[in-house]
Write an enzyme that holds these catalytic residues in place. Structure first.
Site, short mmCIF file in Angstrom:
data_model
loop_
_atom_site.label_atom_id
_atom_site.label_comp_id
_atom_site.label_asym_id
_atom_site.label_seq_id
_atom_site.Cartn_x
_atom_site.Cartn_y
_atom_site.Cartn_z
N LYS A 22 -62.56 -49.89 74.79
CA LYS A 22 -63.28 -49.44 73.60
C LYS A 22 -63.20 -50.49 72.48
CE LYS A 22 -62.61 -45.15 72.34
NZ LYS A 22 -63.44 -43.99 72.04
N ARG A 92 -58.50 -43.58 67.55
CA ARG A 92 -58.80 -43.24 68.95
C ARG A 92 -58.08 -44.17 69.90
NH1 ARG A 92 -64.41 -40.67 68.84
NH2 ARG A 92 -65.14 -41.15 66.77
N GLY A 101 -61.04 -38.67 78.10
CA GLY A 101 -60.43 -37.37 77.78
C GLY A 101 -58.95 -37.27 78.06
N MET A 103 -56.42 -39.15 76.68
CA MET A 103 -55.52 -39.42 75.56
C MET A 103 -56.08 -38.85 74.26
SD MET A 103 -54.15 -43.17 76.59
CE MET A 103 -55.72 -43.88 76.95
N ARG A 336 -69.75 -48.25 76.68
CA ARG A 336 -68.93 -48.63 77.83
C ARG A 336 -69.78 -48.52 79.08
NH1 ARG A 336 -65.08 -43.36 77.44
NH2 ARG A 336 -66.67 -41.82 77.89
N HIS A 454 -49.40 -35.23 110.09
CA HIS A 454 -50.33 -35.09 111.21
C HIS A 454 -51.66 -34.56 110.74
CE1 HIS A 454 -52.14 -32.88 114.58
NE2 HIS A 454 -51.80 -33.97 115.25
N ARG A 560 -54.88 -44.51 119.77
CA ARG A 560 -53.59 -43.86 120.03
C ARG A 560 -53.73 -43.08 121.34
NH1 ARG A 560 -53.85 -42.86 114.03
NH2 ARG A 560 -51.85 -43.47 113.11
N ARG A 616 -53.09 -48.74 122.15
CA ARG A 616 -51.65 -48.63 121.90
C ARG A 616 -51.04 -47.69 122.94
NH1 ARG A 616 -48.96 -46.04 117.21
NH2 ARG A 616 -49.83 -44.11 117.96
N GLU A 746 -43.75 -52.43 112.92
CA GLU A 746 -43.57 -51.19 112.17
C GLU A 746 -42.10 -50.85 111.96
OE1 GLU A 746 -45.70 -48.04 114.22
OE2 GLU A 746 -45.24 -48.90 116.16
N SER A 765 -50.13 -55.99 114.91
CA SER A 765 -50.83 -55.04 114.06
C SER A 765 -49.77 -54.33 113.22
CB SER A 765 -51.61 -54.04 114.92
OG SER A 765 -52.26 -53.13 114.09
N THR A 768 -48.14 -49.68 109.18
CA THR A 768 -47.49 -49.50 107.88
C THR A 768 -47.07 -48.07 107.60
OG1 THR A 768 -49.73 -49.57 107.01
CG2 THR A 768 -48.38 -51.53 106.69
N ASN A 769 -47.49 -47.12 108.45
CA ASN A 769 -46.97 -45.75 108.27
C ASN A 769 -45.48 -45.76 108.60
OD1 ASN A 769 -49.61 -44.99 107.87
ND2 ASN A 769 -49.91 -44.30 109.98
N ASP A 770 -45.17 -46.28 109.79
CA ASP A 770 -43.75 -46.33 110.17
C ASP A 770 -43.00 -47.39 109.37
OD1 ASP A 770 -43.01 -44.35 112.12
OD2 ASP A 770 -44.50 -45.26 113.44
N CYS A 832 -53.02 -51.32 110.87
CA CYS A 832 -53.64 -50.09 111.40
C CYS A 832 -52.96 -48.84 110.85
CB CYS A 832 -53.63 -50.09 112.92
SG CYS A 832 -51.98 -50.06 113.61
N TYR A 852 -58.02 -58.56 110.17
CA TYR A 852 -58.79 -57.32 110.07
C TYR A 852 -57.95 -56.19 109.52
CZ TYR A 852 -56.34 -55.69 114.24
OH TYR A 852 -55.36 -55.30 115.11
C1 PEP Z 1 -48.12 -46.70 111.95
O1 PEP Z 1 -46.94 -46.40 112.11
O2 PEP Z 1 -48.53 -47.23 110.92
C2 PEP Z 1 -49.10 -46.40 112.98
C3 PEP Z 1 -50.36 -46.78 112.84
O3 PEP Z 1 -48.68 -45.65 114.04
P1 PEP Z 1 -48.53 -44.06 114.01
O4 PEP Z 1 -49.12 -43.57 112.72
O5 PEP Z 1 -49.24 -43.56 115.20
O6 PEP Z 1 -47.05 -43.90 114.09
MG MG Z 2 -46.27 -45.91 114.12
#
Ligand code: PEP
Ligand code: MG
Length: 877
Positions: A22, A92, A101, A103, A336, A454, A560, A616, A746, A765, A768-770, A832, A852
């Site tokens: 602003k 402001r 909206g 602040m 803006r 899940h 998977r 996998r 992982e 690969s 990144t979840n694990d 992945c 990728y």
């Molecule tokens: C992960 O762990 O990032 C992954 C892609 O495998 P999953 O989610 O099946 O454990």
């Molecule tokens: Mg995993």
């Protein structure tokens, strides 16, 4: 001395980080000669200093505020608290990124017992002066001093009742004087001191209140939703007041240079005569469309149209403007880049290219990747949504709107779904066995689980709307009831969920199909030309694969295979394999699974039409494939089918029980203990590839991925099984094909020893979840239960399972990429985990130089656009 305060004439549009959006735009408008009420901006750095200094404004900043104030008074020819010509200001917020909206704002500041008379003298309108004063007292008390608004509303109502006034406008000047003294009495009662009469004190308190509002809960929540860092702070704009409520030749309004909902190129907005901005927002009077201004105030209208065009040309984007007319003179209060729907964003971006205002690359940057989501799923009818009120709120796990009847088990949901009923599956949490019920439902709602639970992962994969981790819900799967507060719902009752907001509604809401217009394809084409990061998808059915390919996926980054084990027609063979006592028995069961698995891969390769696929190997602990111990009937049926006893099955269930299954017997550990599983999967992959290659002529190069590796010898062990089996198949068939073996990174140990692991792995690969789970030591299925407290305590700003933690987990990714390349310069690198579809993570992946990202099918267009943004931004830097 560091500079913290800037007059509007000292700034410009490029100073956004310092002056906020602003402030920077007010400065820019001032510079290009537009009519802007003058003032100054206290910078975002002053806000961060305020927090560093324990919520105090430093003396140096104070001095600069006073100097700027004096300068502005001079520019405007007015004085704070003056009896002749009082200076009044609005105060402001204005952060770097717009947070509409979220602040605080204070208007009419500077009014006191003297200035109110000054205002009356100056305008010759006593009523107006006291009306402004009572509004200011209320706003200051509410916003700055946190005195309940209802006290003031009550007092106003009392006076109205006593005077027989229906509307505020029916009150006379004397009535309003009475309101003012009542308001001041409330202030004294609540604060134990008089309402502050010194305008400089008012100003300082107001500035502090705006700084504080940076950290109010709704601002914190908004920042988390929009990836805005907590350390940016907000600037404060102190601007000379102009009044839209000075009579019938005054007014106020808002307008967009194009329609923010459709993108149509036509001035769009509304205004209200004789009103202040808050009257427009309060909705008591109905504003008129902007076009109506032409008839009543043609000069002002024509000037406004010209300014609107100037601003759009200047910013090369659709503008959202606020204006005030004071006695027939137009003032611009704000401009803006306007917020817009995804459809409008695409149309505006493409139109601006056609009009020659933007290059395709600039247009690509105008569309927020995350916004595309709403174009890919049906949505609630916005007018119905406005009227509805949610019964609960959970995590917005998978966007889109779902409405239907609630069912509490996957089987019930599947049966109802097959019977053509619109179903919302409501579960405590889902398990892999629920897959069919989930697939046949319009949406999924769970009481437990986080963004990578899940339910969340599978729903996103399917493009099914989902709200997860909705802790307010009490679900009883036995009585088939859902209780929220004192409301009880039963099977078949109506429910709606909004996967984009996490809101849950106890009623059916109408939905509208999202339309994807030709602009979408044109913009994506420009995005594809500039991006270097490839985009693959996580898919394990031909249907998901086709969907992803239609959305532009360039292959599968994660198939998977366990999902292929859960299908009703093969779970029996899988269970037979798990319950086998000897290798021979297991091989007999695996031989039954082999043709099914091979068939799956053939279908997938066909759906991909030559695009690559990373397969996998089996990852989850085996107990997930067995019934739970309390499912007596199912166990008995299984016993009969496998010619064994229920006791034996229960024994096996007990034997497979683990305290920490996520860190248990899963991933490549399964292949180490049961090599025959890896052998069967290899045979299925290679045979399928050879067959489809021969039949369809696609150049298939299988990519076999070994999960959850933490030690090079582990990978070498499984790799040997794969190579031996593949060679065997080649020998049997008298033909060969090229294939690659790689691994997931992982486990932190794998990342740290990536140089070693790359000796065996042809690709990495990042799972990144694990990797997030194991780096933080947070269970990915349970973290949602306590992350809320982490946001409140400001330990975290976002969910590390949704947005990659670049400082920690990201450091491991960077390190592993570097180490992997040192050993094997041509190693292929991808991601992945669920983060693969998150724009900020995609930018990180681009900068780390991954090849990728892989994400669920419905996020593929988002990832393509985010990858283009990353490439363009990297070029600029
Ligand atoms: C992960 O762990 O990032 C992954 C892609 O495998 P999953 O989610 O099946 O454990
Ligand atoms: Mg995993």
């Amino acid at each position: 001395m560091a500079k913290y305060v800037y007059l509007f004439k000292e700034g410009n549009a490029s100073m956004r980080e310092l002056l906020g959006g602003k402030g920077a735009n007010l400065a820019e408008m001032t510079n290009i000669g537009l009519p802007v009420p003058q003032g100054f901006t206290v910078s975002t750095e002053a806000c961060t200093r305020y927090y560093e200094d324990n919520q105090k404004i430093g003396d140096d900043i104070l001095e600069q505020i006073n100097t700027a104030l004096a300068e502005t008074e001079k520019i405007c020819g007015k004085k704070f608290g003056d009896l002749e010509n009082p200076f009044l200001v609005s105060v402001r917020s204005g952060a770097r990124a717009s947070m509409p909206g979220m602040m605080d704002t204070i208007l009419n500041l500077g009014l006191n017992d003297v200035a109110v008379q000054g205002l009356a003298n100056q305008t010759g309108n006593v009523r107006f002066a006291y009306d402004s004063y009572r509004r200011f007292i209320q706003m200051f008390s509410d916003v700055v001093m946190e005195i309940k608004k209802s006290y003031f509303e009550g007092a106003l109502d009392e006076v109205k009742k006593a005077k027989g006034a229906k509307f505020d406008t029916d009150l006379t000047a004397d009535d309003l004087k009475e309101v003012v003294s009542k308001f001041k009495a409330i202030y004294l009662r609540e604060k134990g001191e008089e309402f502050p009469q010194e305008p400089k004190v008012q100003l300082l308190e107001a500035i502090k209140a705006v700084f504080r509002s940076w950290d109010n809960p709704r601002a914190i929540y908004y920042r988390r939703m929009n990836d805005i860092p907590g350390n940016w702070g907000t600037a404060v704009n102190v601007q000379s007041m102009v009044f839209g409520n000075m009579g019938d030749d005054s007014g106020t309004g808002v307008a967009f240079t194009r329609n923010p909902s459709t993108g149509e190129k036509k001035l769009y907005g509304e205004f209200l005569m004789n009103a202040q901005g808050e009257d427009v927002v309060a909705g008591i009077r109905t504003p008129q469309p902007i076009s109506a201004l032409e008839a009543t105030q043609p000069t002002v209208y024509n000037e406004f149209v010209k300014i609107a065009q100037t601003l759009e040309n200047h910013y090369h984007d659709m503008q959202d403007m606020e204006f005030t007319i004071e006695h027939g003179k137009l003032f611009m209060l704000q401009t803006r880049n306007g917020k817009r729907t995804a459809g409008a964003a695409l149309k505006i971006a493409v139109d601006l290219v056609d009009e020659g205002a933007l290059t395709p690359e600039q247009a690509v940057l105008k569309v927020e990747p995350k916004q595309l989501d709403t174009l890919l799923h049906p949505n609630f009818d916005p007018s119905a949504l406005k009227k509805a009120s949610p019964i609960a709120k959970g995590l917005p796990a998978s966007p889109g709107a779902a409405t239907g009847k609630m069912y509490f088990t996957a089987d019930d949901a599947a049966n109802a779904g097959r019977a053509g009923i619109a179903v919302v599956l409501v579960r405590e949490e889902t398990t892999p066995e629920d897959i069919e019920g989930m697939d046949l439902s319009k949406g999924i709602l769970t009481a437990r689980g986080g963004m990578t639970s899940h339910a969340a992962v599978v729903a996103r994969g399917m493009g099914r709307p989902a709200v997860v981790g909705c802790g307010e819900l009490h679900i009883n799967e036995t009585t088939k009831t859902l209780t929220v507060g004192d409301k009880v719902f039963h099977e078949g009752d109506a429910i709606s969920i909004d996967g984009a907001t996490g809101n849950v509604y106890g009623e059916m809401l109408p939905t509208v199909e999202a339309a994807v217009s030709g602009d979408f394809a044109r913009l994506m084409d420009w995005a594809d030309k500039v991006r270097t990061l490839k985009v693959r998808t996580n898919a394990d059915t031909p249907r998901d694969t086709k969907q992803a390919v239609a959305f532009g996926a360039e292959g599968i980054g994660l198939c998977r295979t366990e999902h292929m084990f859960f299908e009703a027609d093969r779970i029996a063979a899988v269970r037979e394999m798990i319950l086998a006592d000897t290798v021979e028995q297991r091989e007999v069961a695996l031989a039954k699974i082999l043709p099914m698995q091979q068939g799956d891969f053939e279908e997938m390769y066909k759906a991909l039409e030559g695009r690559p696929m990373t397969i996998r190997y089996l990852d989850p602990p085996l107990h997930e494939f067995l019934p739970q111990k309390n499912m007596t009937e199912e166990i008995a049926a299984l016993a009969t089918q496998l010619n064994t006893t229920s006791e034996k099955i229960i024994e096996k269930i007990d034997a497979l029980h683990e305290f920490n299954p996520m860190m248990g017997h899963r991933g490549c550990r399964l292949a180490v203990t049961y090599p025959e599983i890896a052998r069967m999967q290899t045979r299925a992959v290679i045979q399928a590839a050879l067959k489809v290659k021969k039949e369809c002529g696609y150049d298939i190069v299988p990519e076999i991925m070994i999960p959850l590796v933490c030690e090079i010898k582990e990978l070498a062990f499984v790799k040997k099984l794969v190579v031996e089996t593949a060679e065997k198949v080649f020998a049997e068939q008298g033909t060969k094909l090229e294939y690659h073996i790689g691994t997931m990174i992982e486990i932190p140990r794998a990342a740290v020893t990536a140089d070693e692991i790359a000796k065996e792995a042809e690709f990495f690969s990042f799972g990144t979840n694990d990797l997030t789970q194991m780096t933080f030591g947070f269970s990915r299925d349970d973290a949602g239960k306590f992350l809320g407290s982490y946001y409140e305590a400001k330990i975290f700003e976002s969910d590390p399972f949704a947005k990659l933690d670049q400082d920690g987990v990201g450091k491991l990714v960077k390190m592993a990429a570097k180490l992997g390349r040192e050993t094997r310069p041509e190693i292929k690198l991808g991601i992945c985990g669920e983060h693969g579809g998150d724009p900020s993570t995609i930018e990180f992946c681009h900068n780390v130089g991954l090849n990728y990202v892989s994400c669920s099918p419905f996020r593929v267009p988002i990832a393509r656009l985010a990858a283009a943004h990353a490439a363009i931004k990297a070029k600029k830097n």
